[in-house]
Design a protein around this motif. Structure first.
Motif: not given
Length: 385
Positions: A317-336
């Motif tokens: 569960e933690s790793n599922h949340k980690l992957m969701a966070e890394l993708r959300a972070l890139n989206e919110e921080l506008k990583v192209p």
């Protein structure tokens, strides 16, 4: 089994730490520093601020500001000549990762001569160049506390990793106030770079109890504060946490090494001139997803340290949340994506076999939980599109 931990002799950390540079110079017996920085630090007045502080203590200094982002063999040459022709006894490296990396190379080449390729890994550089006081203005590359520098050979676009105590600054001055003027884009890219350092150090095959302690502490600081610093650059508490987190992440990876993200990131930066932190950010989700199966517990620890999972969550569960966070972070921080950055897809795909070989040749992928084949690296590169 024991681990050798290498650190700067002096760590000056906290608000207005940069005002202590004269005292640090005096403690080192140095009186003729060369400030190595870039044009932006001059324009923002930071170089003059350091010079004025030194002048108040009757220490005269000169400024070399012709460093460039992602330093090359040719870009550091003028600095090397400046050191060879001057009567300097120390270097103050002021700026982000590129001026500090440039200063590390200039310190060694200016004193011992030769060309940068002579000092490329696997050679370990233990010779002592001019002592460096590193003053980072981003949070960040962590290079103020590492025994590494990276210089690009522009003749073949190879990012040469150079390693050894000779590249470790004698002192690191970690003053978060120097980051308050950072624009959001640089805050994002350098912040994800610092997060990558902490995560890769923790999952590295060279991880040890000391580096683990620094990596976990870094993630606990970076996780809750990266978005805050990105959205409000004047948030002093967030900036302070990010600055310390970046330095601790630097200590962690300098003593445990980085892994696949960095191995794959360097060729992208060299071939397509993508800033280092940004290419790391592009790669972090895909490489983490690839690597989790061989380090389930370690990545789960990362998720908990960053603050997106709790002890009540299973590792899966933690790793599922980690992957969701890394993708959300890139989206919110506008990583192209590479495409949005302006990279030609066909050119990128044509270069993938070469980039995969360069990534493996750097040695960093050997520290990864899963050591990839060239074909697996190409597969991950394709996922960025």
């Amino acid at each position: 089994m024991s681990n050798q931990i290498i650190l700067p002799r002096i760590l000056q950390v906290g608000e207005n730490a940069s005002l202590e540079i004269p005292t640090i110079l005096e403690s080192l017996g140095c009186i003729r520093p060369l400030i190595i920085t870039d044009k932006m630090m001059v324009e923002l007045g930071y170089a003059q601020q350091v010079q004025s502080c030194l002048q108040d203590h009757q220490i005269n200094s000169e400024v070399f500001y012709d460093t460039v982002p992602e330093p090359t063999v040719s870009s550091i040459q003028a600095g090397v000549e400046t050191v060879r022709n001057g009567n300097y006894d120390s270097i103050i490296a002021l700026g982000g990762g590129s001026p500090i990396d440039s200063a590390k190379a200039i310190s060694i080449l200016g004193k011992f001569g030769g060309v940068m390729r002579d000092y490329k890994f696997p050679r370990i550089v233990n010779e002592e160049g001019l002592p460096i006081i590193a003053v980072p203005t981003t949070a960040g590359t962590g290079t103020e506390v590492t025994r590494f520098t990276i210089i690009t050979d522009e003749t073949n676009d190879e990012k040469m990793l150079c390693v050894g105590v000779g590249f470790m600054p004698v002192a690191a001055v970690v003053d978060y106030k120097l980051t308050l003027s950072l624009p959001a884009r640089i805050t994002a890219d350098t912040g994800i770079d610092a997060l990558t350092h902490a995560m890769e150090a923790y999952v590295s095959k060279k991880a040890n109890p000391y580096s683990d302690s620094q990596a976990i502490a870094a993630m606990k600081l970076i996780g809750p504060n990266l978005r805050r610093a990105y959205h409000d650059g004047s948030d002093s508490k967030a900036r302070e946490a990010m600055m310390l987190g970046s330095t601790l992440a630097g200590v962690a990876f300098s003593n445990a090494s980085v892994a696949l993200v960095h191995g794959m990131s360097r060729p992208i930066g060299a071939a397509f001139h993508v800033p280092h932190g940004l290419s790391n950010a592009m790669l972090l989700p895909a490489v983490t997803d690839f690597s989790i199966p061989s380090a389930v517990e370690r990545y789960a620890d990362c998720a908990r340290a960053i603050g997106v999972a709790t002890q009540a969550d299973t590792d899966e569960e933690s790793n599922h949340k980690l992957m969701a966070e890394l993708r959300a972070l890139n989206e919110e921080l506008k990583v192209p994506t590479p495409s949005h950055f302006g990279i030609d897809k066909q050119q990128f795909f044509d270069l993938m076999p070469t980039m995969a070989e360069q990534a493996l040749a750097s040695g960093s992928p050997n520290n990864n939980p899963i050591v990839p084949t060239p074909e697996q690296i190409i597969y991950i590169y394709k996922q960025l599109w």
